[in-house]
Design a protein around this motif. Structure first.
Motif, short mmCIF file in Angstrom:
data_model
loop_
_atom_site.label_atom_id
_atom_site.label_comp_id
_atom_site.label_asym_id
_atom_site.label_seq_id
_atom_site.Cartn_x
_atom_site.Cartn_y
_atom_site.Cartn_z
N ARG A 1 48.36 45.82 4.54
CA ARG A 1 48.37 45.84 6.00
C ARG A 1 47.54 46.99 6.55
NH1 ARG A 1 51.86 42.06 7.53
NH2 ARG A 1 53.63 41.55 6.20
N ARG B 1 44.15 46.13 7.91
CA ARG B 1 44.08 45.46 9.20
C ARG B 1 43.97 46.46 10.35
NH1 ARG B 1 48.69 40.69 8.66
NH2 ARG B 1 48.31 40.18 6.48
N THR B 2 44.57 47.63 10.17
CA THR B 2 44.59 48.59 11.27
C THR B 2 43.54 49.68 11.13
OG1 THR B 2 46.31 49.86 10.12
CG2 THR B 2 47.02 48.21 11.72
N LEU C 1 41.02 48.01 16.23
CA LEU C 1 42.41 47.71 16.57
C LEU C 1 42.52 46.66 17.66
CD1 LEU C 1 45.33 48.69 15.88
CD2 LEU C 1 45.12 50.27 17.81
N LEU D 1 43.38 43.01 16.91
CA LEU D 1 44.75 42.64 16.58
C LEU D 1 45.58 42.29 17.81
CD1 LEU D 1 45.55 45.26 13.79
CD2 LEU D 1 44.57 42.97 13.58
N LEU E 1 49.09 48.47 21.94
CA LEU E 1 49.20 48.83 20.52
C LEU E 1 48.91 50.32 20.43
CD1 LEU E 1 47.23 45.92 18.76
CD2 LEU E 1 49.62 45.96 19.52
N GLN F 1 48.63 53.40 18.09
CA GLN F 1 48.51 53.74 16.67
C GLN F 1 48.62 55.25 16.46
OE1 GLN F 1 44.79 52.75 14.69
NE2 GLN F 1 45.86 52.36 12.78
N ARG G 1 55.08 48.31 13.36
CA ARG G 1 54.78 47.90 11.98
C ARG G 1 53.80 48.92 11.43
NH1 ARG G 1 53.93 41.88 10.06
NH2 ARG G 1 56.14 42.20 9.57
N VAL H 1 51.59 51.44 13.74
CA VAL H 1 51.32 50.90 15.08
C VAL H 1 52.63 50.56 15.78
CG1 VAL H 1 50.21 49.07 16.41
CG2 VAL H 1 49.10 49.95 14.34
N GLN I 1 52.50 38.50 18.19
CA GLN I 1 51.82 39.80 18.09
C GLN I 1 52.16 40.48 16.78
OE1 GLN I 1 49.43 41.61 20.35
NE2 GLN I 1 49.35 42.21 18.20
N LEU J 1 49.65 41.91 12.93
CA LEU J 1 49.58 43.28 12.42
C LEU J 1 49.73 43.33 10.90
CD1 LEU J 1 51.71 45.15 15.08
CD2 LEU J 1 49.22 44.94 14.97
#
Length: 275
Positions: A106, A109-110, A114, A117, A181, A183, A244, A247, A271, A275
């Motif tokens: 994961r 992905r971040t 961002l 997402l 979001l 982060q 998650r 984030v 949503q 993530l």
């Protein structure tokens, strides 16, 4: 920036807790027998966990941290080591993979854009003036949605905020959806988890424990009591708060008609799934 207050013993006192609210526009008098006016409801509060070290930071240093927190991370050079890559296929059942499969990581992905997402704006939805054009919201701008912007700014920096992606849209005449979001950096502070827990605590004080979000450890959705004021349309709001990894996610749905549990749940689960 607000100066720190001290007790008679000289120990810095905790700053007042900022509220998660975008300042409401000035109330406009309603003429006789007009069409009702819609208004935005204020947000709930965020407790300020201000340590003495944070309160003692001079303005120039705090601004410097703010600038740094909003910069894109600089790419690191490739590791000077062979055979350090993701496997093309997941390991067979019962075997421990040498490295984590890319699809299951994961963090990948971040670490990119961002904004990708964020849930996309649905077909037919319209833009709203408070949404950032490029879907990046600066830490300063995000802090300004609190009743104590300087206190919120210090709180976020102290917890390692990194960047904020934000989107919003309007459906029909009055319904608006907003998603943030937030982060945080990977350090010894659990910034995303702490920020989410803080927000849920205030929602639970006002709206009960809400409903759990499937797939989230402790995420919740909340249906707020209707907000009534003479001369204005009633305001209904639903919220979702969860995190998650690094984030933290906030979802707000506001309308002049009751927002269904199904709608806020669907938004939250969709949503979360990105993530």
């Amino acid at each position: 920036m607000e100066s720190a207050q001290t007790t008679p013993e000289g120990v810095p006192a905790a700053a007042p807790g900022p509220a998660v609210t975008r300042p409401e526009p000035p109330s406009v008098p309603v003429p006789a027998d007009p069409a009702p006016t819609a208004r935005r409801r204020g947000r709930r509060t965020l407790a300020l966990l201000a340590a003495a070290a944070v309160l003692g930071v001079v303005g120039g240093v705090a601004v410097g941290y703010g600038v740094q927190a909003q910069r894109e991370p600089t790419s690191l050079p490739p590791l000077n080591q062979v055979d350090l890559a993701y496997p093309a296929k997941p390991a067979a059942k019962g075997q421990e993979p040498a490295v984590l499969a890319a699809a299951a990581d994961r963090g990948l992905r971040t670490e990119g854009d961002l904004r990708k997402l964020l849930l996309p704006k649905p077909s037919g939805a319209k833009d709203v003036p408070f949404a950032p054009d490029d879907r990046w919201r600066s830490v300063a701008s995000y802090s300004n949605t609190f009743t104590s912007p300087s206190g919120a700014f210090e709180y976020l920096l102290d917890n390692g905020v990194r960047r904020v992606a934000s989107t919003a849209w309007r459906v029909g005449q009055y319904k608006t959806v907003e998603i943030n979001l937030v982060q945080f950096r990977s350090n010894d502070r659990l910034g995303a988890a702490d920020h989410a827990a803080e927000q849920r605590g205030y929602e639970e004080d006002d709206s009960g424990y809400g409903e759990p979000i499937k797939g989230s450890t402790d995420g919740r959705t909340y249906l707020l009591p209707v907000d009534k004021e003479e001369g204005y349309l009633d305001v209904y709001e639903a919220r979702a708060i969860f995190h998650r990894g690094d984030v933290m996610v906030q979802i707000f749905v506001t309308d002049t008609k009751k927002v269904s549990q199904k709608e806020i749940t669907s938004l939250a689960e969709r949503q979360l799934g990105r993530l």
